[in-house]
Design a protein around this motif. Structure first.
Motif, mmCIF file in Angstrom:
data_model
loop_
_atom_site.group_PDB
_atom_site.id
_atom_site.type_symbol
_atom_site.label_atom_id
_atom_site.label_comp_id
_atom_site.label_asym_id
_atom_site.label_seq_id
_atom_site.Cartn_x
_atom_site.Cartn_y
_atom_site.Cartn_z
ATOM 1 N N ASP A 88 31.518 64.948 -55.129
ATOM 2 C CA ASP A 88 32.576 66.208 -55.076
ATOM 3 C C ASP A 88 32.389 67.025 -53.776
ATOM 4 O O ASP A 88 31.283 67.705 -53.901
ATOM 5 C CB ASP A 88 32.411 66.815 -56.420
ATOM 6 C CG ASP A 88 33.514 67.998 -56.777
ATOM 7 O OD1 ASP A 88 34.436 67.651 -55.993
ATOM 8 O OD2 ASP A 88 33.131 68.544 -57.561
ATOM 9 N N SER A 89 33.384 67.208 -53.311
ATOM 10 C CA SER A 89 33.409 68.127 -51.989
ATOM 11 C C SER A 89 32.230 67.910 -51.105
ATOM 12 O O SER A 89 31.487 68.812 -50.799
ATOM 13 C CB SER A 89 33.386 69.624 -52.578
ATOM 14 O OG SER A 89 34.612 69.803 -53.308
ATOM 15 N N LEU A 90 31.918 66.648 -50.960
ATOM 16 C CA LEU A 90 30.699 66.354 -50.119
ATOM 17 C C LEU A 90 30.964 66.698 -48.675
ATOM 18 O O LEU A 90 32.159 66.029 -48.126
ATOM 19 C CB LEU A 90 30.175 64.865 -50.406
ATOM 20 C CG LEU A 90 28.725 64.607 -49.814
ATOM 21 C CD1 LEU A 90 27.650 65.351 -50.280
ATOM 22 C CD2 LEU A 90 28.938 63.129 -49.882
ATOM 23 N N SER A 91 30.264 67.444 -47.743
ATOM 24 C CA SER A 91 30.531 67.563 -46.325
ATOM 25 C C SER A 91 29.143 67.485 -45.833
ATOM 26 O O SER A 91 28.031 67.595 -46.333
ATOM 27 C CB SER A 91 30.756 68.857 -46.037
ATOM 28 O OG SER A 91 32.144 69.281 -46.787
ATOM 29 N N ASP A 111 34.001 65.629 -44.226
ATOM 30 C CA ASP A 111 34.801 66.825 -44.700
ATOM 31 C C ASP A 111 35.178 66.549 -46.018
ATOM 32 O O ASP A 111 36.109 66.205 -46.433
ATOM 33 C CB ASP A 111 35.907 67.246 -43.619
ATOM 34 C CG ASP A 111 36.349 68.501 -43.686
ATOM 35 O OD1 ASP A 111 35.746 69.399 -44.418
ATOM 36 O OD2 ASP A 111 37.336 68.766 -43.144
ATOM 37 N N GLN A 112 34.341 67.358 -47.101
ATOM 38 C CA GLN A 112 35.107 67.402 -48.198
ATOM 39 C C GLN A 112 35.507 66.347 -48.889
ATOM 40 O O GLN A 112 36.689 66.249 -49.506
ATOM 41 C CB GLN A 112 36.389 68.603 -48.414
ATOM 42 C CG GLN A 112 35.838 70.009 -47.720
ATOM 43 C CD GLN A 112 35.236 70.883 -48.753
ATOM 44 O OE1 GLN A 112 35.670 70.770 -50.072
ATOM 45 N NE2 GLN A 112 34.524 71.787 -48.263
ATOM 46 N N ALA A 113 34.518 65.316 -48.970
ATOM 47 C CA ALA A 113 34.960 64.329 -49.680
ATOM 48 C C ALA A 113 34.704 64.387 -51.134
ATOM 49 O O ALA A 113 33.768 64.788 -51.673
ATOM 50 C CB ALA A 113 33.861 63.047 -48.876
ATOM 51 N N THR A 114 35.833 63.639 -52.022
ATOM 52 C CA THR A 114 35.649 63.425 -53.343
ATOM 53 C C THR A 114 35.990 62.253 -53.843
ATOM 54 O O THR A 114 37.168 61.845 -53.500
ATOM 55 C CB THR A 114 36.728 64.653 -53.875
ATOM 56 O OG1 THR A 114 36.132 66.111 -53.408
ATOM 57 C CG2 THR A 114 36.456 64.551 -55.495
ATOM 58 N N PHE A 115 35.274 61.429 -54.527
ATOM 59 C CA PHE A 115 35.719 60.208 -55.178
ATOM 60 C C PHE A 115 34.619 59.939 -56.144
ATOM 61 O O PHE A 115 33.502 60.510 -56.359
ATOM 62 C CB PHE A 115 35.888 59.113 -54.257
ATOM 63 C CG PHE A 115 34.741 58.847 -53.637
ATOM 64 C CD1 PHE A 115 34.092 59.366 -52.366
ATOM 65 C CD2 PHE A 115 33.827 57.763 -53.995
ATOM 66 C CE1 PHE A 115 32.939 59.161 -51.802
ATOM 67 C CE2 PHE A 115 32.450 57.334 -53.325
ATOM 68 C CZ PHE A 115 32.330 58.230 -52.131
#
Lengths: 285, 538
Positions: free
Chosen positions: B279-282, B297-301
């Motif tokens: 969630d929102s990983l940067s 930048d802000q990875a979510t899955f």
């Protein structure tokens, strides 16, 4: 098809020529010098310290193969026995500096933070002191003899090994196989000492072989200026020093023989070191 | 006028060994684009180099390699120089290796014009600028004053093409000129080469390992294997109706997007936690001079248990950073990463945490030559993992390792082999076994098949599929290759410059991409010449 197949002699020569003739000669020289030094007490024709004032500064002849020095001592015997102290010193220095250098280099290369930087700077500062100067300081502090210069030289040669090791570790730890070990959950000491260290040994070994030649020359120089091995112990550097008076009187041989042996051994050891480093891909400049 | 390139019964090798090239015959006519296709070690580069008179030292050869009637095997060096200056040019795989990094692009392009063609410096520069514009580089007049490191790989390859074209060659030799480039960049270069070849009526010999690429550029194809021409003919015939067994295998192994073969999305079990939720990983990196680089930048899955997720992107897209974050080689800067029931701390992992994580997730890296410890025999490398994770004794661990290696296709006779004695495909199998020995639930494959030949890649992919089904593994497959994803992954996530631009079921995204970048990525895949008119851009 005109391509000629199968010329086994050529294939065979590829393997036997694996070591260059020069390297073979160097290995032979070092082996002979080491063997003679080890068995010197049994092999030497005379007691190296036996003074024969009736027979001073004799030229080479049947009785004394290489002649005698200003006190009538047999030069060949002194050379053979002198090899023991002359080779023992560099051996101890190389072993000590390699061991210490490997450990410090591993520590410096593996730690990301300030510890690695501090160690790296410490190596740089140690580099700034010439080995001979450090040894002279040590002699001034601890007195003449073989022990103080050996300790000093060991410290002076640590940065050569440590810097190299640090660089190798930094590039090695970025490799996928090391990262795979980390992802697999292996503990860091196991990875560093058990897996990374053995992969560095050939390169570091080549550097240490080169160091051996330099240390041998440095220790001989220390003995020459009278700070190393003390008379009457035979040592190649000390022999040259003792021959100074005779040299001024026109007698070259007593200084020439030990000088020649030092040069030959240093060159031979360097050739071997270069050969090892070529073989592992010229990682040393 | 004699034939442009005519190779007759060309054999080359070293005394006492099997020949590297064995009776190769091929020809290239004026205005014709011909592909030389083969896997590594097939002899395609050797053949092409011989065309310019570049032969390995101390090699023995027979036959003829004639360019406009000049036999390059026997030509004097002055004749070869004339050939290389006036008749034939070559473009190599790595443009950066072929250009002096301390001189400007202009210096590089004008050197031959000034020294051999007698142009003045100003005239030469003018021609260089013209040529750069012609190969599709903008602001060419500024570009000539720049240094190679200021250009991207794709731009630099265009510079190399410009340099090759400056000599107005009759024969253009291309040695895998797009292999080091991203797919979208490759598409531009291929179009440029095709356009120039057509416009100038040049003959072109294009070397590649990629049948798709060959068919998108060349009318005729020679298939090489172990130094022999296995099959040749029109690209269409060879590709659609291969005669030889080897060519059939090669065509079968060449990845293509087949929507009906995409694995189905597993039905989500009610109430089951996903194995991986992000969630929102940067991830930011501090650069010198106080800059920050945002790699992710802000990875979510989320990735459900038993799922297979493809992470697709070009170089610099952040896909590898994502993989390294998941396996714990990098520490997140922001956001949450939850693996199973454990939240990842935002600090480097402790030894105990790493060992626990290892039982959840493992990774296989891209380069099979670097990902195994060169000193450790492969069987012992696998046994070490069993001893660490399954608490097995030496004997038992060796038995387990032998069994697992057998399962990935490495026989017991290779147990004591060092990695250097194995082929690339075998090494990748060992790397797979090593990862599986920890019995992870999630397996990350970071471009794990990209460095392999297509036929080997196909085998390794098959193995991964098999193991996935047998062991119930969840797969995170990081790759640049959409075709590989379509075969292995039910879901896909497209990344571009650190951001996820699109995600969803593979079948839907490939058939109906919602994002421009995804469309571009799919459209950039090489398409056979004969298909150009039939298929419209999706």
């Amino acid at each position: 098809m005109t391509l000629s197949l199968s010329l086994p002699q050529q294939g065979l020569r590829r393997y036997t020529s694996a070591l260059s003739p020069l390297a073979w000669a160097a290995v032979l020289v070092v082996a002979v010098v080491v063997a003679v030094s080890v068995f010197a007490p049994a092999l030497a024709p005379y007691d190296p310290d036996y003074v024969d004032l009736n027979n001073v500064l004799a030229g080479p002849g049947a009785q004394h193969l290489l002649g005698t020095d200003a006190l009538g001592r047999d030069l060949l015997s002194r050379l053979m026995v002198g090899g023991r102290t002359s080779l023992l010193g560099p051996t101890l220095v190389v072993l000590g500096s390699t061991l210490l250098g490997l450990l410090l280099g591993l520590a410096a290369g593996w730690s990301d933070g300030w510890a690695g930087k501090v160690l790296g700077r410490a190596f740089d500062i140690l580099f700034a002191f010439p080995a001979l100067l450090v040894s002279m300081l040590a002699v001034a502090l601890f007195g003449k003899g073989l022990v103080a210069p050996i300790i000093a030289m060991t410290i002076a040669y640590v940065p050569y090994v440590a810097r190299l090791t640090q660089g190798l570790v930094v590039s090695e730890r970025a490799r996928p196989y090391v990262q795979a070990y980390r992802v697999l959950g292996f503990r860091t000491p196991w990875v560093v000492l058990g897996r990374v260290l053995p992969n560095l040994i050939p390169t570091v070994g080549a550097q240490s072989a080169l160091n051996f030649g330099y240390v041998l020359a440095d220790l001989a120089a220390l003995s020459f200026i009278g700070l190393g091995v003390q008379p009457p112990t035979s040592d190649w550097g000390a022999m040259i020093e003792e021959s100074r008076g005779a040299l001024l009187g026109g007698y070259v041989l007593p200084a020439f023989w030990p000088a020649l042996v030092v040069v030959v051994v240093v060159v031979a050891v360097n050739v071997i070191g270069e050969e090892i480093s070529d073989r592992i891909g010229g990682k040393l400049s | 006028m004699s034939q442009l390139l005519n190779v007759q019964d060309f054999t080359l090798g070293f005394a006492g060994r099997d020949p590297l090239l064995n009776g190769i015959s091929l020809h290239v006519d004026d205005g014709e684009a011909v592909a030389l296709v083969g896997e590594s070690g097939s002899g395609k580069s050797l053949t092409t180099r011989a065309t310019l008179g570049l032969l390995p030292e101390r090699s023995q050869h027979s036959g003829t390699v004639a360019v406009r009637g000049l036999n390059t095997l026997t030509a004097r060096s002055a004749e070869l120089l004339g050939l290389r200056r006036n008749k034939a040019s070559m473009i190599f795989q790595d443009p950066r290796a072929g250009i002096n990094p301390v001189r400007t692009v202009g210096d590089f392009l004008t050197e031959t014009l000034v020294r051999w063609r007698g142009l003045s410096r100003a005239e030469a520069l003018e021609r260089a600028v013209e040529q750069l514009e012609q190969v599709g580089l903008r602001r060419a007049s500024e570009l000539v004053h720049q240094h190679p490191h200021q250009l991207s790989g794709g731009m630099l390859q265009r510079v190399m093409i410009a340099a090759a074209l400056l000599d107005s060659p009759e024969l253009l030799l291309c040695d895998e000129p797009t292999t080091a480039l991203d797919v979208t960049t490759q598409a531009g270069i291929v179009k440029l080469l095709r356009d120039e070849q057509q416009a100038r009526g040049m003959g072109m010999l294009f070397i590649t390992h990629d049948l798709n690429l060959a068919s998108s550029l060349c009318e005729r194809v020679y298939v090489l294997r172990n130094g022999r021409v296995v099959e040749h003919g029109s690209a269409r015939e060879v590709f659609l109706a291969p005669q030889e067994e080897y060519t059939r295998q090669l065509v079968g192994a060449t990845p293509s997007i087949e929507l009906d073969r995409v694995p189905a999305v597993p039905v989500a079990v009610e109430g089951e936690e996903p194995i991986l939720s992000v969630d929102s990983l940067s991830k930011h990196y501090e650069l010198p001079h106080g800059d920050t680089l945002t790699a992710l930048d802000q990875a979510t899955f989320t990735l459900p248990v038993g799922g297979s997720l493809g992470v697709v992107g070009e170089s610099g897209s952040g896909k590898s950073t994502l993989a390294r974050l998941v396996v714990g080689l990098e520490t997140p800067s922001e956001g949450t990463l939850r693996l199973g029931v454990v939240d990842r701390p935002d600090r480097p992992l402790k030894a105990r945490e790493r060992k626990l994580l290892a039982k959840d997730v493992q990774i296989v890296f891209q380069d099979p030559y670097l990902s195994l410890d060169p000193r450790i025999a492969v069987g012992h490398a696998v046994a070490d993992v069993f001893r660490l994770h399954q608490k097995q004794g030496r004997r038992q661990a060796q038995d387990s390792a032998r069994e697992l290696l057998g399962r990935v296709g490495i026989g017991p006779e290779r147990f004591d082999a060092k990695p250097r004695a194995l082929s690339g495909g075998q090494r990748q199998r060992v790397a797979l076994a090593k990862a599986l020995a920890a019995r992870p639930r999630l397996l990350v494959l970071d471009e794990a098949t990209s460095a392999l030949d297509v036929s080997v890649q196909a085998q390794v992919l098959e193995l991964v599929e098999e193991l996935r089904d047998q062991l119930g593994l969840t797969i995170l497959f990081v790759t640049h290759d959409l075709a590989v994803v379509s075969r292995l992954c039910s879901q896909v996530l497209v990344m571009h410059q650190g951001r996820i631009v699109e995600q969803g079921p593979t079948a839907r995204i490939l058939a109906d991409p919602g994002d421009d970048y995804t469309r571009n990525l799919i459209g950039s895949r090489p398409r056979p010449l004969w298909d150009r008119d039939v298929i419209t851009t999706p």
